[in-house]
Design an enzyme around this catalytic site. Structure first.
Site, short mmCIF file in Angstrom:
data_model
loop_
_atom_site.label_atom_id
_atom_site.label_comp_id
_atom_site.label_asym_id
_atom_site.label_seq_id
_atom_site.Cartn_x
_atom_site.Cartn_y
_atom_site.Cartn_z
N ASP A 174 0.83 -1.20 0.00
CA ASP A 174 0.00 0.00 0.00
C ASP A 174 0.87 1.26 0.00
OD1 ASP A 174 -2.13 1.71 0.23
OD2 ASP A 174 -3.03 0.69 1.94
N ASP A 215 -10.31 3.64 -1.70
CA ASP A 215 -11.13 2.71 -0.92
C ASP A 215 -12.61 2.95 -1.22
OD1 ASP A 215 -8.71 2.10 0.18
OD2 ASP A 215 -9.27 2.57 2.24
#
Length: 520
Positions: A266, A329
């Site tokens: 990430d 997200d």
């Protein structure tokens, strides 16, 4: 009249018995192939459903590969590249089934999209080793592993968070503003997970909630699961735990030695060190970690998480990834998941075996672990929207990672996740994604996906806020030949289309999935 009544009851009971017996017969599920690299340790749990106990056999395996007849787990390594056809057999007291399955040994991993579960939307910042092991047990008990849901990914934060006086916090704050996305939390948001980020040899240190990482992965492997882990190319993860910056080779070796099979990487705090938003700078940290993973003894699938920056679908594979996030997200609301679909409406060309666009974790079932208290909450997607969400991720050949907390999962969610027809659409070996063919004036979207068997899957998606009740002609589909037979994959019923018109009634934000078989 009484005789007729008992005849009907007998018929119903017999039908129920037949269906129950059919579910009891062993069925070998999952894709027809699996990819691994030469001389790398791999694990593949053959997904098999049916009444236990089931005894399995595998003929044609190379001598360097082991097979467990009771668990169906294939593991080992193969030295020589090539395709190895394996005859799998599963039998129990109700019957026997066979299937030819291929191990494809070569440069590519993830020949079909990964399927499994991620801890983030279940436990968020409060995740523990006990919860991961409990989730594996529950997924096994609920029959999900038997249908191919075989990856458990441990998300942030499993590593220690550097304490407040650690120089990393000052270093990040004093980096010049380079206009590159950066995000990290802390320094005091993980007070129960703070400590030395690395030991004297530079090895990353798990926090106290993960006392035995090796034991955890061995537990998952024994139960037929692959183990996934999370990190960042920056010095801190998004949650503020230790990342892999300047320790890439050490961390890759640690994950391999611990037995991990998958890495989610990430972007997070790395943005502070990128020079600019050029493609070269976006690729740089992922190429470094990909190189480190290649040096390890295990196959580790590499998931790039950087939210679609720089059109990652154009270069994710070149940077060493097998899948890459294409969006920020997502959340459990219609706008969020629909926008994620629309973003991929014209990107099917970038999808093929080992190259997957990832629109994020499934927002289905009981979620909410990323909230501060880590407690469950009601999903804001309706039942119809959740069905559409799952259907369209399968149409897109997207990785399927469950966000639902297995401790609270309900029957309706399980019915969605255990739909074999939709799983087959996602796991098709051709590896093509759907593209959006048309957007009608009434907000009906027509999507189409080709399958390896020569059929086509059509999704009729109602993006409007009202039910669409009308006809649609099959000339709106891009079918190379006519005539065709059409089946509704959710109802499993044949579709009649006199003069080419299909009568549809699709609720708001609902979807109809059609399989079009070309007549020979």
């Amino acid at each position: 009249m009484v005789k007729k009544f008992f005849t009907v009851i007998t018929h119903v009971l017999l039908c129920g018995y037949c269906y129950a017996q059919q579910d009891s017969i062993p069925q070998i599920n999952g894709p027809r192939l699996f990819g691994a690299r030469p001389d790398k340790v791999f694990i593949y749990p053959v997904p098999v459903s049916g009444a236990q106990p089931i005894l399995m056999a595998a003929k044609g395996l190379p001598s360097t590969v082991q097979f467990d007849a009771h668990t169906g787990i294939i593991t080992g390594k193969i030295h020589t590249a090539g395709t190895y056809p394996i005859k799998l057999t599963a039998k129990n007291k109700f019957g026997k089934t066979t299937r030819v399955f291929s191990l494809v040994i070569g440069p590519r991993l993830a020949l079909t999209p990964p399927m499994g579960w991620s801890s983030w939307y279940s436990y968020g910042r409060n995740v523990t080793q006990k919860q991961i092991e409990l989730t594996a047990k529950l997924m096994k008990e609920k029959g999900l592993q038997q249908l191919g849901w075989s990856l458990l990914e441990l998300d942030d934060p499993w590593a220690n968070q550097p304490v407040k006086n650690n120089p990393v916090w000052t270093e990040l704050k004093t980096q010049p503003d380079n206009k590159v996305y950066r995000y990290y939390e802390g320094p005091d948001n993980l007070t129960t997970r703070q400590g030395a980020p690395r030991d004297g040899s530079g090895n990353i240190v798990p926090n106290s909630f993960f006392p035995d990482m090796k034991g955890m992965t061995e537990t998952l492997h024994r139960q037929g699961f692959k183990a996934g882990i999370y990190s960042s190319p920056g010095p801190l993860t998004c949650g503020g735990a230790a990342g892999s910056y300047q320790h890439e080779l050490l961390d890759a070796k640690y994950w391999s030695d611990m037995g991990f099979d998958y890495l989610k990487y990430d972007w997070c705090s790395y943005g502070a060190f990128a020079k600019d938003t050029s493609r070269a700078e976006y690729m740089k940290p992922y190429k470094i970690m990909a190189g480190a993973l290649h040096q390890q003894q295990r196959d580790i699938i590499f998931s790039l998480c950087q939210y679609g920056m720089g059109n990652v679908w154009e270069w994710g594979n070149e940077a060493g990834g097998q899948l890459w996030r294409t969006e920020q997200d997502i959340r459990d609301n219609w706008s969020s998941i629909h926008n994620a679909m629309k973003k991929l409406a014209d990107k099917a060309a970038y999808v093929k075996p080992g190259n997957w666009n990832d629109p994020d974790i499934l927002q289905i079932g009981t979620i909410g672990g990323n909230d501060e208290d880590g407690k469950k909450r009601v999903n804001h997607l309706s039942a119809e929207e959740q069905k559409t969400h799952f259907s369209m991720w399968c149409m897109l050949s997207a990785p399927l990672l469950i966000g639902a907390n297995m401790e609270y999962i309900d029957d309706a969610t399980l019915r969605l996740l255990k739909n074999k027809e939709m799983i087959t659409v996602d796991q098709d070996a051709l590896g093509k994604a759907a593209k959006r063919l048309k957007l009608m004036d009434n907000q009906l979207e027509v999507w189409q996906k080709p399958m390896e068997d020569g059929s086509f899957i059509i999704a009729l998606l109602n993006a409007s806020d009202n039910t669409i009740a009308s006809n649609i002609n099959i000339l709106n589909f891009e079918l190379p030949l006519l005539p065709v037979t059409i089946t509704d994959l959710w109802t499993k019923q044949p579709i009649r289309f006199p003069e080419g018109d299909i009568s549809i009634s699709i609720p708001s934000h609902g979807v109809m999935i059609l399989k079009c078989n070309l007549s020979k």
